[in-house]
Structure formats: structure tokens, C-alpha cells
Design a protein around this motif. Structure first.
Motif, mmCIF file in Angstrom:
data_model
loop_
_atom_site.group_PDB
_atom_site.id
_atom_site.type_symbol
_atom_site.label_atom_id
_atom_site.label_comp_id
_atom_site.label_asym_id
_atom_site.label_seq_id
_atom_site.Cartn_x
_atom_site.Cartn_y
_atom_site.Cartn_z
ATOM 1 N N LEU A 3 0.816 -1.222 0.000
ATOM 2 C CA LEU A 3 0.000 0.000 0.000
ATOM 3 C C LEU A 3 0.848 1.269 0.000
ATOM 4 C CD1 LEU A 3 -2.691 -1.253 2.517
ATOM 5 C CD2 LEU A 3 -2.900 -1.087 0.038
ATOM 6 N N ARG A 4 2.118 1.158 0.359
ATOM 7 C CA ARG A 4 3.091 2.242 0.206
ATOM 8 C C ARG A 4 2.681 3.542 0.898
ATOM 9 N NH1 ARG A 4 4.696 1.581 -6.237
ATOM 10 N NH2 ARG A 4 5.447 -0.570 -6.100
ATOM 11 N N MET A 5 2.285 3.426 2.170
ATOM 12 C CA MET A 5 2.017 4.612 2.976
ATOM 13 C C MET A 5 2.793 4.501 4.280
ATOM 14 S SD MET A 5 -1.946 5.796 2.551
ATOM 15 C CE MET A 5 -1.597 7.348 3.381
ATOM 16 N N PRO A 6 3.595 5.509 4.625
ATOM 17 C CA PRO A 6 4.359 5.465 5.876
ATOM 18 C C PRO A 6 3.456 5.758 7.069
ATOM 19 C CG PRO A 6 4.709 7.559 4.764
ATOM 20 C CD PRO A 6 3.855 6.742 3.849
ATOM 21 N N THR A 7 3.940 5.427 8.239
ATOM 22 C CA THR A 7 3.177 5.703 9.456
ATOM 23 C C THR A 7 3.227 7.179 9.806
ATOM 24 O OG1 THR A 7 5.128 5.238 10.790
ATOM 25 C CG2 THR A 7 3.581 3.422 10.444
ATOM 26 N N LEU A 8 2.257 7.606 10.600
ATOM 27 C CA LEU A 8 2.288 8.948 11.178
ATOM 28 C C LEU A 8 3.200 8.951 12.401
ATOM 29 C CD1 LEU A 8 0.972 11.833 11.186
ATOM 30 C CD2 LEU A 8 -0.696 10.897 12.806
ATOM 31 N N LEU A 9 3.080 7.910 13.202
ATOM 32 C CA LEU A 9 3.935 7.724 14.382
ATOM 33 C C LEU A 9 4.393 6.268 14.420
ATOM 34 C CD1 LEU A 9 1.808 9.584 17.115
ATOM 35 C CD2 LEU A 9 3.869 10.450 15.989
ATOM 36 N N GLY A 10 5.608 6.046 14.898
ATOM 37 C CA GLY A 10 6.101 4.684 15.031
ATOM 38 C C GLY A 10 6.492 4.071 13.699
ATOM 39 N N ARG A 11 6.272 2.763 13.575
ATOM 40 C CA ARG A 11 6.691 2.034 12.378
ATOM 41 C C ARG A 11 5.600 1.058 11.940
ATOM 42 N NH1 ARG A 11 7.982 -3.300 13.288
ATOM 43 N NH2 ARG A 11 8.360 -3.966 15.446
ATOM 44 N N VAL A 12 5.727 0.583 10.703
ATOM 45 C CA VAL A 12 4.831 -0.471 10.217
ATOM 46 C C VAL A 12 5.464 -1.821 10.542
ATOM 47 C CG1 VAL A 12 3.884 0.954 8.373
ATOM 48 C CG2 VAL A 12 5.895 -0.470 7.929
ATOM 49 N N MET A 13 4.765 -2.870 10.204
ATOM 50 C CA MET A 13 5.275 -4.213 10.479
ATOM 51 C C MET A 13 6.401 -4.566 9.507
ATOM 52 S SD MET A 13 1.506 -5.850 10.848
ATOM 53 C CE MET A 13 0.296 -5.026 11.893
ATOM 54 N N VAL A 14 7.351 -5.308 10.015
ATOM 55 C CA VAL A 14 8.466 -5.796 9.202
ATOM 56 C C VAL A 14 8.312 -7.309 9.074
ATOM 57 C CG1 VAL A 14 9.984 -3.904 9.879
ATOM 58 C CG2 VAL A 14 9.919 -6.000 11.268
ATOM 59 N N PRO A 15 9.018 -7.943 8.136
ATOM 60 C CA PRO A 15 8.832 -9.385 7.905
ATOM 61 C C PRO A 15 8.920 -10.248 9.160
ATOM 62 C CG PRO A 15 10.138 -8.447 6.140
ATOM 63 C CD PRO A 15 9.928 -7.347 7.139
ATOM 64 N N THR A 16 9.784 -9.896 10.102
ATOM 65 C CA THR A 16 9.925 -10.738 11.300
ATOM 66 C C THR A 16 8.690 -10.698 12.191
ATOM 67 O OG1 THR A 16 11.038 -8.878 12.395
ATOM 68 C CG2 THR A 16 12.435 -10.545 11.337
ATOM 69 N N ASP A 17 7.872 -9.628 12.071
ATOM 70 C CA ASP A 17 6.657 -9.526 12.892
ATOM 71 C C ASP A 17 5.624 -10.578 12.527
ATOM 72 O OD1 ASP A 17 7.470 -7.291 14.433
ATOM 73 O OD2 ASP A 17 6.929 -5.925 12.810
ATOM 74 N N TYR A 18 5.710 -11.125 11.325
ATOM 75 C CA TYR A 18 4.727 -12.096 10.855
ATOM 76 C C TYR A 18 5.111 -13.543 11.201
ATOM 77 C CZ TYR A 18 3.074 -8.195 7.952
ATOM 78 O OH TYR A 18 2.594 -6.980 7.509
ATOM 79 N N GLU A 19 6.328 -13.739 11.656
ATOM 80 C CA GLU A 19 6.802 -15.101 11.899
ATOM 81 C C GLU A 19 6.200 -15.678 13.178
ATOM 82 O OE1 GLU A 19 8.521 -16.891 9.839
ATOM 83 O OE2 GLU A 19 8.665 -15.210 8.416
ATOM 84 N N PRO A 20 5.932 -16.987 13.194
ATOM 85 C CA PRO A 20 5.434 -17.636 14.421
ATOM 86 C C PRO A 20 6.417 -17.417 15.571
ATOM 87 C CG PRO A 20 5.261 -19.104 12.539
ATOM 88 C CD PRO A 20 6.076 -17.933 12.081
ATOM 89 N N GLY A 21 5.894 -17.104 16.741
ATOM 90 C CA GLY A 21 6.722 -16.883 17.905
ATOM 91 C C GLY A 21 7.231 -15.460 18.049
ATOM 92 N N ALA A 22 6.975 -14.585 17.063
ATOM 93 C CA ALA A 22 7.410 -13.188 17.159
ATOM 94 C C ALA A 22 6.602 -12.461 18.233
ATOM 95 C CB ALA A 22 7.237 -12.499 15.813
ATOM 96 N N PRO A 23 7.182 -11.441 18.865
ATOM 97 C CA PRO A 23 6.431 -10.667 19.860
ATOM 98 C C PRO A 23 5.150 -10.106 19.241
ATOM 99 C CG PRO A 23 8.751 -10.090 19.930
ATOM 100 C CD PRO A 23 8.568 -10.954 18.729
ATOM 101 N N PRO A 24 3.983 -10.281 19.855
ATOM 102 C CA PRO A 24 2.719 -9.804 19.278
ATOM 103 C C PRO A 24 2.689 -8.267 19.189
ATOM 104 C CG PRO A 24 2.314 -11.420 21.009
ATOM 105 C CD PRO A 24 3.764 -11.028 21.111
ATOM 106 N N VAL A 25 2.349 -7.764 18.015
ATOM 107 C CA VAL A 25 2.295 -6.319 17.786
ATOM 108 C C VAL A 25 1.021 -5.981 17.001
ATOM 109 C CG1 VAL A 25 4.804 -6.065 17.788
ATOM 110 C CG2 VAL A 25 3.611 -6.489 15.632
#
Length: 825
Positions: A139-161
Motif C-alpha cells: 500500500l506504500r504509505m508510511p506511518t504517522l507515528l512509530g513504524r509499520v510491520m516488518v517481515p519478522t513480525d509475521y513469523e510464528p513466535g514473534a512478539p505480538p504487535v
């Protein structure tokens, strides 16, 4: 100085002179200028407002780069006549489509879910979206604050965000920037907020987004303990690839996958693709185009009125033009002078029209049905809209200014100097063009009125549809239950049974019931079997999970048998109530009471019903269950206590205005379990209005407004032409009266003159309306595009209005004093 610059300077000077002269001339006739500007402003303002909606809703609704190349895939059942199909896929199926297609250069998927968040004294529900890897990059839109999800956020066992929507951040968290990187308990799980998106990011119309990775596991996640999770896929079409080519590519894949996942595909199907914009706007697109055409006709009517005013004005200025021509002014100079005046009127109309559009845009947005425009769309006046207004005003100036200018400039300049009086050339020598404009206005107005009449008749027919239930005084609420605590039938019943008792004990509540869906909008689909009956094709019906209060709450009439008792519901008895459509399709002339029906879907639920065979104990009259426009389908009602799966909610019949009881109902829900949230709250009448009436009402109201304005303009147009014509023929009328003609003769002469124009316009308008019928047919329900009632009443209305417009100048002409008339110049 170079000769070219001298020549350019000379041209600019003469244009400047024309502008100053035009301003002085219009200043001498302020009434004419004001009427012309306001007439044009109505047309230009309406056009600008509607174009604002179309530009922001259909041309640039999404803030995502290259969003016009976003397409979704759906499986259409070839044996069903209705458009559309299955737009979502189970996990393994989704991955196959993503990996095997050759037409998307990137693709994502999302799945809606309820998110429960404990806040204050109760629980709040958010619209959540599970999103697949690469969603924010897609979708190519940056966040207003903070960050978007990165590939590691989708992996099983990753910290829930999770990532939060801007609107939700403002509404529920007071736009506090300090909540970023804080932990929230959502659906019983701790998750860290890592980012807040900008205001126009509203993907999936969700409040928040959670990372998820589709799995190829045989048993995927279930939704509400009833349905296997399905992912809605969106892809970006590669450059140079057409929709037809993409459909062909996906068809090859689908034919192969239909053998792998046979339960997901009908016997005969086609693969179809649709753009993101078209999927969201859908049928409303045609309504917008029809309304845009209507305001175009309104603008033409306004132009016709102003053109007639200018023609009349040009006729009175014939001697002025003759004198200027005799003094050396060229015909082009005279044409340019009139065009400059027309342009000034158009600019004035554009200015006032822009103000009208700006002021009316909020009202227009308020009239628009909810949930039919993209969540990301912002309807406002912008540069394309202002450019549209500028172009419209210039074209308008050419339309209504060029013909009078050419008419005036082509005259024999010596003739007005030989005529007496004020340069009036007498008779009807110059009336044919004015008459033609009036005929055109009448025809356009009739076309508008016929369109409005058809939409009105269609809306009335929709409002008169027999629902089979009584939606008044019914409060609606969906209650998402915490999935970790409400999985079995006993657990769900343990919540709803005491809740219903609490609700029924409240003063002002007549009856209350549990429900699995919101009537009259569908149920849970299932294959069915009736023991002892054989059939070649699949039998299917929709079913509802309800309590004993369902039928009294909605006042649904029993035809035979009886309803559930409280003891039967509490005991989870396998009993069923069916509708007449069920009996007609599957039972025929036999008595359904005592027969059995097997509901296959109940055996597939996470909290499955073993041997889901139910005895039919009641037959009710048909209740609309596919919306108001589609025919009733077979439907079955069973006790809600047989399973803990599926979405649930309540319907509450109140003695007074339902929304006044909402707070009391909310308190009882939280007193039963403070971890349960209320959502989708409102009245049943309100939801029926929103889902079924709002769209037709929007088109009908706008068409009525524009056609009414057009009718007023046409009435003024007919009146002004006849008033001008009779004023030009005052001497002739005086001579007729002096020679013995009666006032009634003059009255009849003028009325016949006006009605002749109206009659011709009505005839042409009826021809145009027959063509309009084919265009507007898709927006009609319950009425023909060639409805005799509409095609009779509208011409009668227009002729009656035309008669009124003719009467005033005719009456004035009939009362002319012959002696005064003979001295008239």
C-alpha cells in the motif's frame, strides 16, 4: 518595440475596452445580470458538487499509489444469475493463487475479526484485520507515528504487535502520542502498539491491523467457532496485462484447485476480477453517473434560459449595434463584445456556483448512504474540481453566448436604422430561435422529471415491500463473546439465558431474543436433507440459531404448528421451525409438521452437533431473508443452545423508542459479563433504512431536487419568452382589439402560442425519456422503466405548469388598452 508586441498590446487594449464596456452595460441592467448569474450558478454549482463526489469517490478514492491497478479475484457460480461470487480463500488455496499466478507482481490478503479491548467499566470492540506479509509495502504509505510491520513480525513466535488507525487513535485514545510502544490486552493477548497510520489510511475499514501468516495446515483457524478462516486477496496487476488476460490466467489455476478443494467450488464456475474501486462503490456508481447526467441537463436548461435572455437583450440593442457598425466596428468586434459579456456572466455564475457547491457539499455527503464509499475517500473541493468548474463556465459562456452573438452580428446593420422606435424589428422574425430554446428546455425538463418520477415510484415500491416481520421498536446489538471463554453450547447458553431474563425484567422491554443474524439479511447457509426424499441436485437452505422469544419479538406469524418453549430451548432439543418457501421447495403439498430435516453445516462447526437431524414443529409465513429486493429463500430456525459456534446478538422489542433503552441494555450485558462488548447497535428500522432504503433514497431525492429546479427554470423560461413576445407585439394586439377582437381572443392566442411550444417540448422529452429508461432501468425495482403512470403524470404536470406560465402574460395582453397600445413603440 517589435511589431508583434505592438500588435499584441493593441489586441489586449481592445479586449480590455470590451471588458470595461461589458461591465458598464451589465451594470445598467442589474436585474438581468443577477437573474442570469443565479440561473447559471444553480447549474454550475450542482455540477461542481456532483463532480466533487465523483472525483473523490470514483476517480481518486484511495491514497495508495497506483491503486487503479488493484484487483481482486472471485469465484462466480455459473448456475446463479446474481452477479458476484466467493471473494475469499482458505489459507492453502490463497497461497496457491499467490504463488502460481503470472499476472500479479505483488499480492496481499486480509481477514476481518472482532477485537475485544477492556476499557473503563466495560469492554470495547474494534474492527480488526489480520494482514499478510508485505501489506504495508504493497500500500506504500508510511506511518504517522512509530513504524509499520516488518517481515519478522509475521513469523510464528514473534512478539505480538499491532498498528492503529488514525481515526481510532483520536476517538478512543484522545490522540495521545504516548501510547506508541505501549502494551494492550486484545482478545486476552498482550500486544504492543508499534505504529499509528496517517488519517487517510483505512485499509479494510479496520480500526487496527495484526500481522498474520496464512498456513497450509489442513485445519485452519475458525471464525466464531463456525467457519474456516477465509482470506480476501488483492493483487497489483502487472503493467500491460489486461483484465481478460488475468481472468484467463486465474481460471487455469482455479480449475486445478477445484479438484484439490472440491468443497470450495461449485460444479460450474467462472473466475472474474474486479477493481478495488468498483468493488467498494459497486452499484452506487450508476447512481452517481445518472445524477451527473441530471445536473448536466439542469445546466443546459439554465444555459437555455440565459440564452433566451441574451437573445431578447440583443434584439433590443439592434440599433446600438447598427450605430457601432456604421462607425466602423467590425462584425467580429460585435461578436466578441457579446461573448465577453457572456463570459463575465459565466464567471459570475461560476463564482457563485462554487460557493453553492462548497456549501452544499456537506449536505450532499450527509445524504449519501453510509458504507458505500471507500473508508479512505475524502470528499472535498480540490484542484481537479476547480478546474472542472472553470472549464464548465467557459463552455457555458460559449453555449449561451455564441448563438445570440452570431444572431445579432449577422443582421443587416442598415435595417435597424430604418426601423422606428427602439430598434425593434417587429413580428416573429427573430422568435424562432427563442422558441426552439424553450422547446429544448421543456424537453430536458420532462426527461429530468420522468427520471425523478421513476426513481420515486421505485422507492415507494421498495418501502411497500411486505417484510413478514414488524421492525418497529426493535433494538439490535451484536455481542462478540471472548473466544477463550465461550466455545461450547453450555458456555454460550450460560451467558445468554441469564441475560435474556435480565432484559425481560427491565421496565419498557416487551420481549427479547438471542439471534445469530440480523433479519432480513440472510442466515447461515447449509446443505440439507429430508429423510425419505430423494433428489439429484444439492438441497440447501439458510438457518438461524434463536431463542423462544424470536418470533414474538419480531411478530412473525405462524401458519401451522407452534414455536419453541423455554424448556425446549434450555434443553437444546433438536426441533425446527421452517418457512413457507422451505415447504414449497422441498415438501410440496405434504404437511411439514413432524417431518425431519438434517442441517449438514451444524456437523461442521467447531462445537459440532452430532446427528444434526431436527423435527419440524412449526411453519411460519415467509420473512424476507435476502434483503428487500430478492425473493425469500428456504429458512430454518433451531434452538441457539444446540451449539456454541457462530456469531451471536440480541433483538429487543421495546415499548418506547428503542435507543432510549440502549444504556439500560448495556448495563445488563456488562452485569452478566463485563468482558462482552456491544457492537452494531441501533434499531432494526434504522438498519433496514441504511442497507435497503438509503441508496435509492439518495438518487431519488437528488433527482427530485434537480428536476424541481429544472421545472422552475422552464416555467420562468416559458413566461419570459411569452412576456417578451407579447410586449414586442403590443401594437399588433392593440390593432386587433381596436378592430373588434375580444380580450378572450387575445388570451387564447397567447396561451395557444405558449402551449404549442410546451407541447412540442413534451413530445421530444417523451422520446428522450424512452431512451433514458434503458439507462435508468438498473436503478429501478418494482416498476418498469416505461411506467405508464409516470409517463402520463409527468407530461400532465409539465403542461399544467406551462399553462400557468402562459396565463400571466396572456392575461396582461388581454387587458391592453387599445389607445395606449397604438401609441406604443
Amino acid at each position: 518595440m517589435k511589431p508583434g508586441l505592438v500588435e499584441l498590446g493593441g489586441h489586449m487594449e481592445t479586449v480590455g475596452q470590451d471588458v470595461r464596456y461589458a461591465v458598464r452595460n451589465l451594470g445598467k441592467s442589474p436585474g438581468f445580470a443577477v437573474i442570469a448569474v443565479l440561473t447559471l450558478a444553480l447549474g454550475i454549482g450542482a455540477s461542481t458538487a456532483i463532480f466533487s463526489v465523483i472525483d473523490n469517490v470514483m476517480m481518486e478514492p484511495f491514497p495508495y499509489p497506483d491503486a487503479q491497478r488493484f484487483y481482486s479475484v472471485f469465484i462466480h457460480d455459473a448456475e446463479r444469475s446474481q452477479p458476484g461470487g466467493r471473494p475469499a480463500f482458505i489459507g492453502p488455496e490463497l497461497l496457491d493463487y499467490m504463488e502460481q499466478n503470472h499476472v500479479f507482481d505483488r499480492a496481499i490478503a486480509n481477514d476481518q475479526t472482532d477485537i475485544l479491548y477492556r476499557s473503563g467499566e466495560g469492554t470495547e470492540r474494534f474492527d480488526g484485520n489480520f494482514v499478510t506479509p508485505g501489506t504495508f509495502e504493497f500500500l506504500r504509505m508510511p506511518t504517522l507515528l512509530g513504524r509499520v510491520m516488518v517481515p519478522t513480525d509475521y513469523e510464528p513466535g514473534a512478539p505480538p504487535v499491532f498498528v492503529l488507525r488514525y481515526k481510532t487513535w483520536v476517538k478512543s485514545f484522545g490522540a495521545d502520542p504516548g501510547i506508541v510502544n505501549k502494551t494492550f490486552v486484545l482478545n486476552g493477548e498482550s500486544r504492543t502498539l508499534i505504529g499509528i497510520m496517517p488519517p487517510r489510511f483505512g485499509w479494510g475499514n479496520a480500526d487496527l491491523w495484526i500481522p498474520a501468516k496464512p498456513s497450509r495446515a489442513a485445519a485452519g483457524k475458525t471464525v466464531a467457532g463456525a467457519f474456516q478462516q477465509h482470506w480476501w486477496m488483492l493483487g497489483h496487476l502487472k503493467p500491460g496485462v489486461s483484465v481478460k488476460e488475468a481472468e484467463a490466467d486465474f481460471t487455469v489455476i482455479a480449475k486445478r484447485l477445484a479438484m484439490v478443494y472440491p468443497t470450495e467450488y461449485p460444479k460450474k464456475f467462472t473466475v472474474q476480477m474486479d477493481s478495488l474501486t468498483n468493488m467498494v462503490v459497486g452499484r452506487f456508481k450508476t447512481t452517481l453517473y445518472i445524477v451527473l447526467a441530471a445536473v448536466g441537463l439542469l445546466l443546459l436548461i439554465g444555459c437555455g434560459n440565459v440564452a433566451n435572455l441574451l437573445l431578447a437583450r440583443a434584439t433590443t440593442r439592434e440599433k446600438e449595434f447598427a450605430i457601432r457598425g456604421a462607425m466602423g466596428a467590425s462584425r467580429w468586434r460585435l461578436i466578441r463584445q457579446l461573448l465577453v459579456e457572456s463570459l463575465l456572466l459565466a464567471i459570475g455564475g461560476a463564482g457563485v456556483g462554487t460557493l453553492l457547491a462548497w456549501g452544499g457539499l456537506k449536505s450532499l455527503v450527509a445524504l449519501m448512504p453510509q458504507n458505500i464509499i471507500p473508508a479512505e475517500a475524502v470528499i472535498r473541493m480540490n484542484m481537479p474540481v476547480l478546474a472542472f468548474t472553470l472549464v464548465t463556465s467557459v463552455l457555458t459562456a460559449l453555449v449561451f453566448g455564441l448563438v445570440p452573438a452570431l444572431k445579432a452580428a449577422r443582421k443587416d446593420l442598415n435595417e435597424p436604422l430604418r426601423d422606428s422606435g427602439k430598434g425593434i424589428s417587429g413580428g416573429f422574425r427573430h422568435g424562432r430561435l427563442r422558441d426552439a430554446v424553450v422547446v429544448l428546455e421543456v424537453g430536458l425538463s420532462l426527461t429530468l422529471l420522468v427520471g425523478a418520477g421513476l426513481l420515486m415510484r421505485s422507492f415507494v415500491a421498495l418501502r411497500e415491500v411486505h417484510l413478514g416481520l414488524q421492525p418497529d421498536h426493535v433494538l439490535v446489538a451484536r455481542l462478540p463473546l471472548p473466544v477463550d471463554r465461550y466455545k461450547t453450547a453450555d458456555q454460550v447458553a450460560g451467558f445468554y439465558r441469564p441475560l435474556l431474563q435480565r432484559l425481560k425484567a427491565l421496565p419498557g422491554i416487551v420481549e427479547a431474543t438471542e439471534t445469530s443474524t440480523l433479519p432480513p439479511y440472510g442466515g447461515i447457509p447449509s446443505d440439507i436433507e429430508i429423510p425419505g426424499k430423494t433428489h439429484a441436485e444439492k438441497w440447501n437452505a439458510m438457518f438461524q440459531l434463536v431463542s423462544e422469544g424470536y418470533f414474538p419479538t419480531l411478530k412473525i406469524q405462524f401458519v401451522d404448528g407452534r414455536g419453541f418453549t423455554e424448556a425446549e430451548v434450555n434443553g437444546a432439543r433438536k426441533l425446527a421451525i421452517v418457512n413457507q418457501a422451505f415447504v414449497k421447495k422441498y415438501v410440496g403439498n405434504e404437511n411439514p409438521i413432524g417431518k425431519q430435516v438434517r442441517i449438514a453445516q451444524l456437523a461442521e462447526f467447531e462445537d459440532a452437533v452430532k446427528e444434526p437431524v431436527f423435527e419440524i414443529i412449526g411453519l411460519v409465513a415467509d420473512v424476507k431473508n435476502r434483503g428487500l429486493q430478492d425473493p425469500v429463500e428456504p429458512e430454518i430456525w433451531v434452538p441457539f443452545t444446540v451449539t456454541g459456534s457462530a456469531f451471536r446478538g440480541i433483538l429487543v422489542r421495546t415499548a418506547k423508542e428503542p435507543m432510549t433503552m440502549l444504556n439500560a441494555v448495556e448495563r445488563e450485558i456488562w452485569a452478566t459479563d463485563h468482558n462482552v462488548a456491544l457492537t452494531f447497535t441501533g434499531t432494526m428500522e434504522g438498519y433496514i433504512s441504511q442497507f435497503s432504503y438509503a441508496g435509492p433514497r439518495f438518487g431519488f431525492l437528488l433527482m427530485m431536487i434537480f428536476s424541481s429546479i429544472g421545472l422552475v427554470l422552464v416555467t420562468l423560461g416559458v413566461y419570459s419568452v411569452l412576456a417578451y413576445t407579447t410586449a414586442r407585439r403590443t401594437q399588433e394586439i392593440g390593432i386587433r382589439l381596436a378592430l373588434g377582437a375580444k380580450g378572450s381572443d387575445v388570451l387564447g392566442l397567447v396561451i395557444r402560442m405558449g402551449l404549442r411550444l410546451v407541447g412540442i417540448g413534451v413530445g421530444l422529452g417523451l422520446i428522450a425519456s424512452l431512451a433514458l429508461g434503458r439507462v435508468i432501468a438498473t436503478q429501478l425495482w418494482g416498476v418498469s422503466a416505461y411506467d405508464p403512470w409516470t409517463l402520463t403524470c409527468v407530461p400532465v404536470l409539465l403542461i399544467a405548469t406551462g399553462l400557468l406560465a402562459c396565463w400571466i402574460p396572456a392575461r396582461r395582453a388581454a387587458n391592453v388598452d387599445p389607445l395606449v397600445a397604438l401609441r406604443y413603440e
